[in-house]
Motif scaffolding. Structure first.
Motif, PDB file in Angstrom:
ATOM      1  N   LEU A 107       2.781  11.739  -3.830  1.00 10.96           N
ATOM      2  CA  LEU A 107       1.899  11.267  -2.620  1.00 10.96           C
ATOM      3  C   LEU A 107       2.363  11.935  -1.422  1.00 10.96           C
ATOM      4  N   LYS A 108       3.761  12.369  -1.293  1.00 10.97           N
ATOM      5  CA  LYS A 108       4.342  12.968  -0.240  1.00 10.97           C
ATOM      6  C   LYS A 108       4.006  14.542  -0.365  1.00 10.97           C
ATOM      7  N   GLN A 143      13.580   0.111   1.325  1.00  9.67           N
ATOM      8  CA  GLN A 143      12.893  -1.095   0.562  1.00  9.67           C
ATOM      9  C   GLN A 143      13.472  -1.063  -1.059  1.00  9.67           C
ATOM     10  N   SER A 165       6.434  -3.672   3.464  1.00  2.92           N
ATOM     11  CA  SER A 165       5.467  -2.861   4.347  1.00  2.92           C
ATOM     12  C   SER A 165       6.731  -2.105   5.320  1.00  2.92           C
ATOM     13  N   GLN A 166       6.727  -1.030   5.589  1.00  2.00           N
ATOM     14  CA  GLN A 166       7.487  -0.573   6.518  1.00  2.00           C
ATOM     15  C   GLN A 166       6.925  -0.968   7.785  1.00  2.00           C
ATOM     16  N   SER A 167       5.608  -0.908   8.311  1.00  3.65           N
ATOM     17  CA  SER A 167       5.272  -0.907   9.718  1.00  3.65           C
ATOM     18  C   SER A 167       5.359  -2.617   9.890  1.00  3.65           C
ATOM     19  N   VAL A 197       5.008  10.390   9.820  1.00  2.52           N
ATOM     20  CA  VAL A 197       4.152   9.857   9.070  1.00  2.52           C
ATOM     21  C   VAL A 197       4.253   9.590   7.471  1.00  2.52           C
ATOM     22  N   ALA A 198       5.079  10.488   6.916  1.00  4.89           N
ATOM     23  CA  ALA A 198       5.440  10.365   5.516  1.00  4.89           C
ATOM     24  C   ALA A 198       6.486   9.359   5.326  1.00  4.89           C
ATOM     25  N   SER A 199       6.626   8.472   4.699  1.00  2.49           N
ATOM     26  CA  SER A 199       7.573   7.320   4.818  1.00  2.49           C
ATOM     27  C   SER A 199       8.575   8.003   3.816  1.00  2.49           C
ATOM     28  N   CYS A 257       0.876  -1.366  -0.175  1.00  2.00           N
ATOM     29  CA  CYS A 257       0.110  -0.088   0.065  1.00  2.00           C
ATOM     30  C   CYS A 257       0.730   1.342  -0.001  1.00  2.00           C
ATOM     31  N   GLY A 258       0.574   2.346  -0.610  1.00  2.00           N
ATOM     32  CA  GLY A 258       0.902   3.616  -0.340  1.00  2.00           C
ATOM     33  C   GLY A 258       2.320   3.625  -1.009  1.00  2.00           C
ATOM     34  N   THR A 259       3.364   4.336  -0.168  1.00  2.00           N
ATOM     35  CA  THR A 259       4.657   4.526  -0.566  1.00  2.00           C
ATOM     36  C   THR A 259       5.327   2.728  -1.029  1.00  2.00           C
ATOM     37  N   SER A 260       4.936   1.905  -0.010  1.00  2.00           N
ATOM     38  CA  SER A 260       5.489   0.824  -0.307  1.00  2.00           C
ATOM     39  C   SER A 260       5.122   0.194  -1.603  1.00  2.00           C
ATOM     40  N   VAL A 267      -1.397   1.707   9.372  1.00  4.45           N
ATOM     41  CA  VAL A 267      -2.815   1.896   8.874  1.00  4.45           C
ATOM     42  C   VAL A 267      -3.555   0.303   9.357  1.00  4.45           C
ATOM     43  N   THR A 325       0.218  -3.115   8.308  1.00  8.87           N
ATOM     44  CA  THR A 325      -0.805  -2.789   7.423  1.00  8.87           C
ATOM     45  C   THR A 325      -1.976  -3.635   7.331  1.00  8.87           C
ATOM     46  N   GLU A 363       0.524  14.499   1.232  1.00 13.26           N
ATOM     47  CA  GLU A 363       0.475  13.883   2.470  1.00 13.26           C
ATOM     48  C   GLU A 363       0.721  15.353   3.376  1.00 13.26           C
TER      49      GLU A 363
HETATM   50  O1  M6R Z   1       3.678   0.392   6.734  1.00 12.36           O
HETATM   51  P1  M6R Z   1       3.408   0.400   5.368  1.00 12.36           P
HETATM   52  O2  M6R Z   1       4.535   0.496   4.514  1.00 12.36           O
HETATM   53  O3  M6R Z   1       2.568  -0.932   4.950  1.00 12.36           O
HETATM   54  O4  M6R Z   1       2.216   1.548   5.262  1.00 12.36           O
HETATM   55  C1  M6R Z   1       1.789   1.644   3.647  1.00 12.36           C
HETATM   56  C2  M6R Z   1       1.335   3.031   3.782  1.00 12.36           C
HETATM   57  O5  M6R Z   1       0.225   3.208   4.439  1.00 12.36           O
HETATM   58  C3  M6R Z   1       2.233   4.174   3.687  1.00 12.36           C
HETATM   59  O6  M6R Z   1       3.232   3.986   2.713  1.00 12.36           O
HETATM   60  C4  M6R Z   1       1.514   5.458   3.697  1.00 12.36           C
HETATM   61  O7  M6R Z   1       1.333   5.564   2.247  1.00 12.36           O
HETATM   62  C5  M6R Z   1       2.521   6.518   3.856  1.00 12.36           C
HETATM   63  N1  M6R Z   1       2.080   7.563   4.880  1.00 12.36           N
HETATM   64  C6  M6R Z   1       3.490   7.090   2.766  1.00 12.36           C
HETATM   65  O8  M6R Z   1       4.314   8.224   3.272  1.00 12.36           O
END
Ligand code: M6R
Length: 612
Positions: free
Chosen positions: A488-489, A411, A351-353, A402-404, A304-307, A609, A356, A492
């Motif tokens: 996206l950045k 990654q 995924s960063q976190s 919050v912004a990755s 999702c998102g940045t990932s 998320v 998700t 956000e």
């Molecule tokens: O933790 P994740 O990489 O799974 O999160 C995915 C997205 O929620 C995350 O990349 C989101 O888009 C960021 N806020 C982007 O900066």
């Protein structure tokens, strides 16, 4: 989303809970609350807004307690408000509970409770679950633990809950399904939290609670049980994390700190894995499964998102270097659309976190269908890391903004090494190109350092365009996903509408937006698409758009055509996104702060998320 913290032990609970909530604010910051138990009194304080706002209202209050729970919320059911803030009190006032997640079948349960005379002070699903537990306890004349177990078996959805009882001055009941929970083990005390950051300063020994487990936590005791009431052995993990990594270290914002950390985080990611002298790439998660990857009929990337943007770049890399077909899926779509998964397919989760919800559930589904799951995850021990069959950590350290930013480049570094390894094993690239790419990748941290040496030009550009209503970000090839990421950045953290597009596609529609007021950011580094993108810049110039370019040092053509330029050092196009993304991170950061936005906690967002 939502951050939860709990403490039971000899210390004052409130300062520990409050500090923990501040560390978890990246998970949500719509409202905050704490429940403190003292001398048979269950005191709940809660308020719309960030943790600091609650803290201010509590100055001078007697907050003495040795057991406490706290919550920072990202609203799902019910608007952000004082009354919807957690913790909630049950109808009797004897129980207080907080929750991270969503109870999907709360409506019929609420209707039943309403018929029985229960009243509700909030719009939340959490208050429904709490009173459901209370009702079961009353009707069955059973312990709170038993009532909790019965309730959890009947609900559908995701949760991490913390629950305390007025007449029990020592026990926190906790349970999780789908939302993370870590328990820190101290000497005669326990700490509970959504991640390890509130715990790290007290203990490095933690237990990651699994789905469908209930934890009964007292100062001297941690009991883990499954929903069948069978005891589980807590698996103690040693945290590999330092307190300094979760502090701002002299920067104004975590985001800026994290952008500037990238030379080190990329270096850490490559260190010990990429050996430029011999050309070896050592990644145990990939090495052990190289056969599956080399023989993969297809690689499906889910994120999702940045990932997801990192996944798109990986698609370009893997198809070009390894000649394996790749599909990149939004996890939220993949999980619901009954996708075809064939034998021999490999699913790569990014995924960063690692928490998700959409990605996690997509993987669970793919796993059920027999897919092999490879996780590219930043947070060690997270849910996605644990459900993957194998994987590679990005080693970017704790990302709080919050912004990755640094997680994204981590990654890309992992995915580049992975693609190179597979390509080498399949012999789909020449030895010479392979060695060149290994050397180029090894040189990336130094080149990122060069970009970060002086950011004043980017700051000035941000200042110049900060009042624009819209932005267009364009790129081709490897730089197309970078354009998406740049847009996206900016959205956000500046709240400016921005769209990312393949540069050549703009003439099929978005070009209608171009006029003298529209800033168009071209990611136009020297690569095999260069001549083509020069023409695309001309097309925008002809329509009086303002061109801001990310260009390669030494290039004179693109800068000559642009209103403003941000330079990056030259590198191979396959890994160019590791560099071309950095000026865009800074551009968004500086636009965001010049507009007075809290870039670490932009509105409506949360770092992790954990709801769908
Ligand atoms: O933790 P994740 O990489 O799974 O999160 C995915 C997205 O929620 C995350 O990349 C989101 O888009 C960021 N806020 C982007 O900066």
């Amino acid at each position: 989303m939502c951050g939860i913290v709990g403490y039971t032990g000899p210390r004052e609970a409130y300062p520990i809970v409050l500090k923990g909530l501040k560390r978890l604010e990246y998970r949500g910051y719509d409202s905050t609350g704490v429940a403190l138990l003292d001398n048979g009194h269950l005191n709940v304080y809660k308020k719309k807004g960030k943790v600091a706002e609650l803290e201010e209202t509590l100055i001078g209050k007697d907050l003495h307690s040795h057991i406490g729970i706290g919550h920072t919320r990202w609203a799902t059911h019910g608007e952000p408000s004082d009354r919807n803030a957690h913790p909630h009190l049950s109808n009797s006032g004897e129980l207080a509970m907080l929750h991270n997640g969503i109870i999907e079948n709360y409506v019929p349960i609420k209707n039943d409770l309403l018929k029985k005379g229960y009243t509700f002070k909030s719009d939340t699903d959490t208050e429904v679950l709490l009173n459901f537990i209370e009702d079961i306890k009353k009707n069955n004349n059973c312990s709170l633990e038993e009532a909790l177990r019965i309730a959890l078996k009947r609900i559908v959805g995701a949760y991490c809950i913390l629950l305390v009882e007025q007449n029990d001055p020592e026990t926190i009941y906790a349970a999780r399904k789908g939302s993370p929970l870590v328990i820190g083990i101290g000497k005669g005390e326990h700490f509970l939290a959504s991640d390890a950051s509130p715990i790290i300063e007290y203990t490095k020994e933690v237990v990651y609670v699994n789905d469908y487990e209930i934890a009964i936590v007292r100062p001297d005791e941690l009991i883990l049980k499954n929903l069948g009431n069978e005891k589980q052995t807590p698996f103690i993990t040693k945290l590999d994390m330092e307190l300094a990594s979760i502090e701002k270290g002299g920067y104004d914002h975590f985001m800026l700190k994290e952008i500037h950390e990238q030379p080190d985080t990329i270096h850490d990611c490559l260190r010990g894995r990429l050996l430029p002298e011999t050309g070896q790439i050592i990644m145990s998660g990939i090495d052990d499964n190289l056969e599956a990857l080399v023989n993969a009929q297809r690689i499906v990337i889910v994120a999702c998102g940045t990932s997801w943007h990192a996944g798109l770049i990986a698609e370009y890399m893997i198809e070009e270097l390894c000649r394996i077909p790749v599909e990149v899926e939004y996890a939220s779509e993949f999980r619901y659309r009954n996708p075809i998964i064939n034998r021999g397919d490999v699913i790569v989760a990014i995924s960063q976190s690692g928490e998700t919800a959409d990605t996690l559930v997509a993987l669970e589904k793919a796993k059920e269908q027999g897919a092999f799951i490879l996780g590219v995850v930043n947070v060690v021990g997270s849910s996605i890391a644990r459900i993957s069959h194998a994987g590679a950590y990005t080693h970017a350290g704790h990302e709080i903004g919050v912004a990755s930013t640094k997680a994204f480049t981590g990654q890309l570094a992992v995915l580049s090494m992975m693609a190179l390894k597979i390509a080498y094993a399949k012999a789909t690239i020449t030895e010479e190109r392979y060695m060149q790419l290994v050397r180029d990748l090894h040189a990336i941290p130094e080149k990122v350092k060069e970009i970060l040496k002086d950011t004043s030009n980017i700051k000035a550009i941000a200042e110049k365009y900060k009042d624009a209503k819209d932005f267009l970000f364009l790129g081709r090839g490897y730089n197309f996903p970078v354009a998406l990421e740049g847009a996206l950045k900016l959205k956000e953290i500046s709240y400016i509408h921005a769209e990312g597009y393949p540069a050549a596609e703009m003439k099929h529609g978005p070009i209608a937006l171009v006029d003298e007021n529209l800033p168009v950011v071209f990611v136009a580094t020297k690569d095999s698409y260069y001549e083509k993108i020069v023409s695309n810049v001309q097309e925008i110039k002809a329509r009086k758009g303002k061109v801001i370019a990310v260009a390669t040092e030494g290039d004179e053509v693109i800068p000559g055509m642009s209103n403003d330029v941000m330079f990056v050092p030259d590198t191979d196009e396959v890994i160019a996104p590791l560099l071309s993304t950095i000026p865009l991170q800074l551009l968004s950061y500086y636009v965001g702060i010049s507009k007075g936005i809290d870039v670490d906690k932009p509105r409506n967002l949360a770092k992790s998320v954990t709801v769908e």
